[in-house]
Design a protein around this motif. Structure first.
Motif, PDB file in Angstrom:
ATOM      1  N   ARG A  22      90.576  60.567  77.487  1.00 48.87           N
ATOM      2  CA  ARG A  22      89.690  61.482  76.758  1.00 48.87           C
ATOM      3  C   ARG A  22      89.840  61.384  75.253  1.00 48.87           C
ATOM      4  O   ARG A  22      88.866  61.556  74.519  1.00 48.87           O
ATOM      5  N   GLN A  25      87.446  58.983  73.660  1.00 45.78           N
ATOM      6  CA  GLN A  25      86.015  59.154  73.886  1.00 45.78           C
ATOM      7  C   GLN A  25      85.406  59.956  72.747  1.00 45.78           C
ATOM      8  O   GLN A  25      86.083  60.710  72.058  1.00 45.78           O
ATOM      9  N   LYS A  26      84.100  59.807  72.568  1.00 46.07           N
ATOM     10  CA  LYS A  26      83.386  60.582  71.555  1.00 46.07           C
ATOM     11  C   LYS A  26      83.389  62.051  71.977  1.00 46.07           C
ATOM     12  O   LYS A  26      83.239  62.362  73.154  1.00 46.07           O
ATOM     13  N   PRO A  27      83.537  62.964  71.017  1.00 43.32           N
ATOM     14  CA  PRO A  27      83.536  64.385  71.368  1.00 43.32           C
ATOM     15  C   PRO A  27      82.155  64.852  71.823  1.00 43.32           C
ATOM     16  O   PRO A  27      81.134  64.273  71.459  1.00 43.32           O
ATOM     17  N   ASP A  28      82.159  65.902  72.612  1.00 41.94           N
ATOM     18  CA  ASP A  28      80.924  66.492  73.099  1.00 41.94           C
ATOM     19  C   ASP A  28      80.188  67.147  71.929  1.00 41.94           C
ATOM     20  O   ASP A  28      80.746  68.005  71.251  1.00 41.94           O
ATOM     21  N   PRO A  29      78.934  66.768  71.656  1.00 43.86           N
ATOM     22  CA  PRO A  29      78.220  67.350  70.513  1.00 43.86           C
ATOM     23  C   PRO A  29      77.923  68.835  70.688  1.00 43.86           C
ATOM     24  O   PRO A  29      77.707  69.545  69.707  1.00 43.86           O
ATOM     25  N   ASN A  30      77.909  69.329  71.911  1.00 43.34           N
ATOM     26  CA  ASN A  30      77.624  70.745  72.161  1.00 43.34           C
ATOM     27  C   ASN A  30      78.844  71.626  71.954  1.00 43.34           C
ATOM     28  O   ASN A  30      78.716  72.843  71.870  1.00 43.34           O
ATOM     29  N   GLN A  31      80.021  71.026  71.888  1.00 42.44           N
ATOM     30  CA  GLN A  31      81.261  71.790  71.743  1.00 42.44           C
ATOM     31  C   GLN A  31      81.611  71.931  70.271  1.00 42.44           C
ATOM     32  O   GLN A  31      81.557  70.968  69.511  1.00 42.44           O
ATOM     33  N   SER A  33      83.759  72.067  67.035  1.00 40.85           N
ATOM     34  CA  SER A  33      84.980  71.392  66.624  1.00 40.85           C
ATOM     35  C   SER A  33      85.301  71.800  65.195  1.00 40.85           C
ATOM     36  O   SER A  33      84.414  72.139  64.419  1.00 40.85           O
TER      37      SER A  33
END
Length: 64
Positions: A22, A25-31, A33
Protein backbone atom coordinates in the motif's frame (compact mmCIF):
# COMPACT_ATOMS: atom_id res chain seq x y z
CA UNK A 1 -2.96 -29.84 5.59
CA UNK A 2 -1.26 -30.14 2.25
CA UNK A 3 2.31 -29.12 1.52
CA UNK A 4 1.12 -26.27 -0.72
CA UNK A 5 -0.93 -24.69 2.09
CA UNK A 6 2.04 -24.84 4.48
CA UNK A 7 4.16 -22.99 1.92
CA UNK A 8 1.50 -20.28 1.46
CA UNK A 9 1.06 -19.89 5.23
CA UNK A 10 4.81 -19.50 5.70
CA UNK A 11 4.87 -16.47 3.40
CA UNK A 12 1.60 -14.95 4.64
CA UNK A 13 2.32 -11.54 6.16
CA UNK A 14 -1.25 -10.27 6.62
CA UNK A 15 -1.64 -6.59 7.50
CA UNK A 16 2.11 -6.17 7.92
CA UNK A 17 2.85 -7.29 4.36
CA UNK A 18 -0.07 -5.37 2.92
CA UNK A 19 1.38 -2.11 4.27
CA UNK A 20 4.50 -2.51 2.13
CA UNK A 21 2.32 -2.86 -0.95
CA UNK A 22 0.00 0.00 0.00
CA UNK A 23 2.76 2.49 0.79
CA UNK A 24 3.90 2.44 -2.86
CA UNK A 25 0.41 2.89 -4.32
CA UNK A 26 -1.11 6.25 -5.23
CA UNK A 27 -3.31 7.64 -2.44
CA UNK A 28 -7.07 7.59 -2.77
CA UNK A 29 -8.17 11.01 -4.14
CA UNK A 30 -11.41 10.85 -2.13
CA UNK A 31 -9.56 10.48 1.18
CA UNK A 32 -8.40 13.61 2.98
CA UNK A 33 -4.63 13.79 3.40
CA UNK A 34 -2.37 16.22 5.17
CA UNK A 35 1.26 17.22 4.92
CA UNK A 36 2.42 15.19 7.93
CA UNK A 37 0.86 11.98 6.64
CA UNK A 38 2.40 12.45 3.18
CA UNK A 39 5.84 13.08 4.69
CA UNK A 40 5.54 10.03 6.96
CA UNK A 41 4.72 7.79 3.98
CA UNK A 42 7.54 9.36 1.96
CA UNK A 43 10.06 8.64 4.71
CA UNK A 44 8.72 5.08 5.01
CA UNK A 45 9.21 4.58 1.25
CA UNK A 46 12.82 5.76 1.50
CA UNK A 47 13.44 3.50 4.52
CA UNK A 48 12.02 0.42 2.79
CA UNK A 49 14.09 1.02 -0.36
CA UNK A 50 17.31 1.61 1.61
CA UNK A 51 16.67 -1.51 3.70
CA UNK A 52 16.12 -3.66 0.60
CA UNK A 53 19.25 -2.25 -1.04
CA UNK A 54 21.25 -3.01 2.11
CA UNK A 55 19.95 -6.60 2.18
CA UNK A 56 20.85 -7.06 -1.51
CA UNK A 57 24.30 -5.55 -0.94
CA UNK A 58 24.85 -7.82 2.09
CA UNK A 59 23.81 -10.93 0.14
CA UNK A 60 26.06 -10.04 -2.82
CA UNK A 61 29.01 -9.26 -0.53
CA UNK A 62 28.46 -12.43 1.48
CA UNK A 63 28.32 -14.84 -1.46
CA UNK A 64 30.65 -13.22 -3.99
Amino acid sequence: MSENNKFKDFFKFGDFGNYFVRVFQKPDPNQKSNYNLRMMHGINKISIVVFLLAIIFWIVKRFI
